[in-house]
Enzyme design. Structure first.
Site, PDB file in Angstrom:
ATOM      1  N   ALA A 116      13.450 -30.755 -12.954  1.00 34.46           N
ATOM      2  CA  ALA A 116      14.091 -29.507 -12.530  1.00 34.46           C
ATOM      3  C   ALA A 116      15.487 -29.771 -11.986  1.00 34.46           C
ATOM      4  CB  ALA A 116      13.252 -28.818 -11.454  1.00 34.46           C
ATOM      5  N   ASP A 226       1.881 -33.614  -5.916  1.00 36.85           N
ATOM      6  CA  ASP A 226       3.171 -34.298  -6.060  1.00 36.85           C
ATOM      7  C   ASP A 226       3.801 -34.527  -4.695  1.00 36.85           C
ATOM      8  OD1 ASP A 226       5.194 -35.581  -7.367  1.00 36.85           O
ATOM      9  OD2 ASP A 226       6.183 -33.773  -8.090  1.00 36.85           O
TER      10      ASP A 226
END
Lengths: 805, 209
Positions: A116, A226
């Site tokens: 991202a 994560d």
């Protein structure tokens, strides 16, 4: 320079060596290449490399195209034959700006990661600055936008002081984005940059805050998947966890439609099926922080993967380095699956042992061995002593000198971090965190304070290779087992061959010899070691120990070795004096305290033994053998419940320590839980079928449980397997279970039997296995002769009456 | 118009490639020593083309199937040349070597591009491990080049070991296929593979220290 002819010789030698049973290899090498040391070394290195390469989970395992897929895909945007389009990125951003116009103005790019790009944006509706995160187009293209946005909504419901909330999400210009508050602080990653460590209290608070965020989310069925320093923002010193549930949403949105559709948000168990994203090697979950089960793409990854990741983060915050630093993602996954991180104390001696133990427990490979919930972590942190005032034992660490334990730690570090025995494969070539075997001297992590290890005097040799061989020998010795012991002896011998004045190597060799009767080499191989009697091993141990003590009278290990050699001759009282000297020479040596404790236990001074052994475990809370020994001492003190708890604690670190299984089983059998004892010891016998002590204890447990048939079967097994070796106390004790005291009495009364008992790791003292003999004058005389104190705690064995058949 | 011209150019290129292949095959059949070498560029181009097409279709990072690539290339070349590839195994051995060149070429190109710049972009919010993918690409490229280099040295010691690594690793061939391609027994391949891996493991480790 190797010529093809020499290579042919190396190859032939390697193949012969690999075909030789592990235990016989040291002997084979000496016989086959005794005269040609360099050829021998090359053959050994090649054989070792062959085995490591064959065992490695990633070295040349995937075909080249899979390995190189990221290179190909990276290059795919710019085919070799065509000019690249440099404007695609800019045009995508322009499209995004256009699509967001009216709602958000992109001010500037804050950063860009693998999955991202983050922008600082202005939210017009609310007049505030936000962080707008846009998924990489390739990632977005591979999934269902609709499903991603639906999944991410589930996590938008999380409100917690340590969770970064989700403001908004959507798709614009074909790109998926989501919006979070903008925090003008730094990430934990930035805070830890350059190997910085967090202050202890800050680290502890951080772990607690992240754990509280996890506990909250986990209760709602949301797993982060994560957790990593880049996802932990620091706002006024407090942790805020970002990207909660994003990894999961991304993954869900990539699943085939049928798989994901029927799930409602209420039955989210996160036990999803195949993980397409992981297979594609894209993300979510960052290899550096990914739990072993997550990296394997296992179906039943649950919240305990987050606990593992938190463990890695905590380790890094405390140590300043990642537990498996400097590896590529592939090697990283392998390390998570198979390597044990170097003790935190190596990096930072002032970490409170309880905190270090918590972190190491979170890093367990098996999810069931970790703290089972984030709530449990918080409770453990709150129970642990405050970090502000280190306890006495903790202070000991600061003055810890270069001692046996430390060497072991470094040896493990060497091995874990790219040394000759590393799992670390062919990746990560630039830079090296931990010393490789070629340079152990200059780059070994030093002792925590005090003298530097880089001077030859501390190591005891100026020959780096001899030192390295010594470290390997010591490492294998600590690993126990017949094969490791043979290796250990071979390494020590090689170290001595390089530097015959190397006192530590002589002491190490003595210790290794002393273990031979406990771990006799497999009788199938025909090395000299197999046929060696316990007395012969004692002689060898004694000679090496004396050599070591002459070379360096101040060496604690030499005194230890002398003591053990004396124990092997049943000279228990003299041995005790040596152990005391060893402790005086090196008060921080865990091994010295351990052996002193065992010596006291053997002499019937149980309470003093418990004090010494506790001291040993305070010095190194993670050392499994002293931890198990406390259980044994408590068993001898007839404090069965405590003995059971202590053994369980030892087994929590390593569930395969035979010593702890033995004690746990006997504590259960004597403590009125014979059925549990049978289960414990039967597992032990399955794990270590060669351990006569475990088999003997199982006979007792079966009898205590009233299962006389199995007891008889096990007794017969003991006899057929070990009975013909004279003096085996376990077979004799099994006879006593069936009412015949004489075989064990013979062991105790004869000098050879006493020696043999001591040589195979037996302990007299207040050992409950001898209780039926304690009323016999012959037994009392024998004990008096050995200067073993009387045992006032002796009781009748808790065996049920045997039904006559 | 442009499309037509493009198509015509492609046909011409194909025809040229076809003739080249036919010639190479003929030499190969006659046992000319450089038949192999002349065929390699064709296989190379074909594999590279197939790899590109697959990458364009599949999402980024998707694993390429070596076997699929090799088989597709095999079919296309066989079809192009209408030659009877009686020695399919030999072709696979050849394709494996070509694959090595393709991949090493990619890795070099990638390394060169990396040195060429575009490193100045600051990474503030995300970080080292967030861009682990990017890092790993670089590391993988380096690894591949290091392996290629080590393999060269290994081949100098024992050419057959080098071929086995090419077939097994670069070509993705099974033990049986490798044995067929090299005309040795499967057992020989297994032994060679074990030794070669050990040797390379050492060689690469030595470099990393």
């Amino acid at each position: 320079m190797t010529t093809p002819e020499r290579w042919a010789r190396i190859r032939a030698g390697t193949e012969a060596l690999l075909a030789t049973p592990a235990d016989a290899r040291a002997a084979f090498l000496l016989h086959a290449f005794g005269d040609d040391e360099s050829l021998r070394a090359e053959v050994e290195a090649q054989a070792e490399a062959c085995e490591l390469a064959a065992r490695s989970p990633d070295f040349l395992v995937q075909p080249a195209t899979s390995f190189a897929a990221p290179i190909l895909s990276d290059a795919a945007g710019t085919p070799p034959d065509e000019p690249s389009g440099p404007t695609t990125e800019e045009s995508a951003e322009a499209a995004l700006r256009a699509a967001l116009a009216g709602h958000y103005d992109l001010e500037r790019q804050l950063g860009r990661g693998g999955t991202a790009t983050v922008y600082l944006a202005r939210d017009h509706r609310h007049g505030r600055l936000v962080a707008l995160k846009v998924l990489e187009p390739a990632l977005g293209a591979a999934m269902s936008a609709e499903r991603f946005l639906r999944e991410i909504r589930v996590t938008a419901g999380l409100t917690h002081p340590h969770i970064l909330p989700l403001h908004d999400s959507g798709s614009a210009g074909g790109l998926l984005y989501y919006v979070m508050p903008y925090i003008d602080g730094e990430t934990l990653r930035e805070r830890l940059a350059g190997g910085r460590q967090l202050p202890l209290d800050a680290a502890r608070r951080l772990v607690r805050e992240v754990a509280s965020a996890l506990a909250y989310a986990h209760r709602r069925g949301v797993v982060h998947r994560d957790i990593k320093p880049a996802n932990i923002l620091l706002e006024d010193g407090h942790a805020v966890v970002a990207d909660f549930g994003i990894a999961r949403a991304v993954r869900r949105a990539q699943e085939p439609q049928e798989a994901a559709a029927p799930r409602s948000s209420t039955q989210r168990s996160d036990s999803d099926g195949t993980n397409t994203l992981t297979q594609a090697g894209v993300s979510p979950g960052t290899p550096a922080y990914m739990a072993p089960e997550q990296a394997r793409g296992k179906a039943d990854v649950d919240h305990r993967a987050d606990i593992y990741a938190l463990g890695v983060v905590a380790y890094e915050a405390l140590a300043g380095v990642h537990p498996f630093a400097e590896r590529t993602p592939q090697a990283m996954a392998a390390a998570h699956a198979s390597e044990i991180p170097v003790s935190l104390f190596t990096h930072r001696p002032d970490v409170p042992p309880a905190l270090a133990a918590l972190v190491m427990q979170a890093l367990e490979k098996d999810p069931a061995a970790r703290p089972q919930s984030a709530t449990e972590i918080i409770a453990m942190l709150d129970r642990a002593p405050s970090v502000a005032e280190p306890p006495g034992a903790h202070r000991q660490h600061r003055i810890m000198r270069w001692s046996v334990t430390r060497i072991v730690t470094v040896a493990i570090a060497l091995i874990a971090a790219g040394g000759a025995l590393a799992v670390r494969s062919w990746t990560a070539r630039r830079g090296s965190v931990a010393p490789g075997p070629a340079t152990p001297v200059t780059r070994s992590p030093g002792p925590t304070t005090g003298a530097s290890v880089t001077d030859a005097g501390q190591r005891g040799t100026s020959d780096p290779e001899a030192y390295e061989l010594y470290l390997k020998g010591h490492y294998y010795w600590t690993q126990r087992g017949a094969a490791n012991l043979s290796r250990s002896i071979a390494y020590f011998q090689q170290a001595i061959a390089r530097d015959s004045l190397f006192a530590r190597a002589h002491a190490g060799l003595a210790l290794a010899y002393s273990s031979l009767p406990v771990f006799p080499p497999d009788s199938a191989d025909s090395t000299k070691l197999t046929s060696m009697s316990g007395d012969r091993a004692a002689e060898l141990a004694s000679a090496s120990a004396e050599r070591a003590a002459r070379l360096d009278p101040t060496l604690a290990d030499a005194q230890l070795a002398l003591g053990i050699a004396l124990d092997m001759r049943a000279r228990f009282r003299d041995a005790l004096a040596c152990y005391r000297t060893a402790v005086a020479l090196d008060p921080s040596s865990v091994t010295a305290h351990h052996w002193l404790g065992m010596s006291l236990l053997n002499l019937g001074r149980t309470d003093e033994a418990i004090v010494e052994l506790r001291h040993a475990t305070e010095l190194d809370p993670l050392a499994p053998v002293p931890a198990a020994a406390i259980g044994t001492a408590l068993l001898f003190a007839r404090r069965f419940t405590e003995a059971e708890a202590a053994s369980r604690r030892a087994l929590a670190h390593d569930s395969t320590v035979g010593f702890a299984i033995y004690t746990l089983g006997l504590a259960q059998a004597f403590g009125g839980q014979p059925d549990s004892a049978v289960r414990t010891l039967a597992r032990g016998v399955r794990l270590a079928p060669d351990d006569a002590h475990l088999a003997g204890a199982l006979v007792f447990a079966y009898a205590a449980a009233g299962n006389w048939n199995d007891a008889a079967r096990m007794r017969d097994h003991l006899h057929s397997r070990w009975g013909n070796r004279s003096g085996w106390a376990d077979a004799a004790a099994a006879d006593m279970v069936f009412g015949d005291k004489e075989p064990l009495m013979r062991v105790v009364m004869s000098a050879a039997g006493q020696r043999r008992f001591a040589q195979t790791g037996g302990i007299f003292g207040c050992n409950p296995l001898f209780d039926p003999l304690r009323s016999d004058a012959r037994f009392l005389t024998a004990m008096r002769d050995m200067e073993v104190a009387a045992c006032p705690l002796a009781k009748r064995w808790p065996l049920p009456v045997r039904a006559r058949t | 118009m442009a499309e037509q011209a493009d198509a015509a150019a492609k046909v011409a290129a194909n025809e040229a490639a076809e003739q080249e292949t036919v010639a190479a095959l003929a030499m190969l059949r006659r046992g000319a020593p450089d038949g192999m070498d002349r065929l390699i560029p064709l296989v190379y181009a074909e594999l590279r083309r197939v790899a590109h097409r697959q990458l364009a279709v599949e999402p980024a990072g998707h694993t390429l199937s070596t076997t699929a690539l090799v088989h597709e290339a095999y079919l296309r070349i066989a079809d192009q040349t209408r030659a009877e590839w009686t020695n399919r195994a030999q072709f696979f051995g050849l394709a494996a070597r070509a694959m090595r060149r393709v991949l090493v070429d990619y890795a070099r190109r990638h390394q060169a591009a990396r040195r060429g710049g575009s490193q100045q972009q600051p990474v503030a919010f995300e970080d080292v491990e967030a861009s682990a993918d990017a890092l790993s690409v670089a590391a993988r490229g380096d690894e591949l080049l290091a392996l290629d280099e080590a393999l060269e040295r290994l081949s100098a010691l024992d050419a057959r070991l080098g071929r086995v690594v090419e077939c097994r690793f670069f070509g993705g061939l099974t033990e049986a296929e490798t044995a067929e391609a090299l005309g040795v027994s499967q057992r020989t391949v297994a032994g060679d593979w074990l030794m070669a891996k050990g040797w390379l493991y050492q060689a690469l480790r030595a470099e990393s220290e």
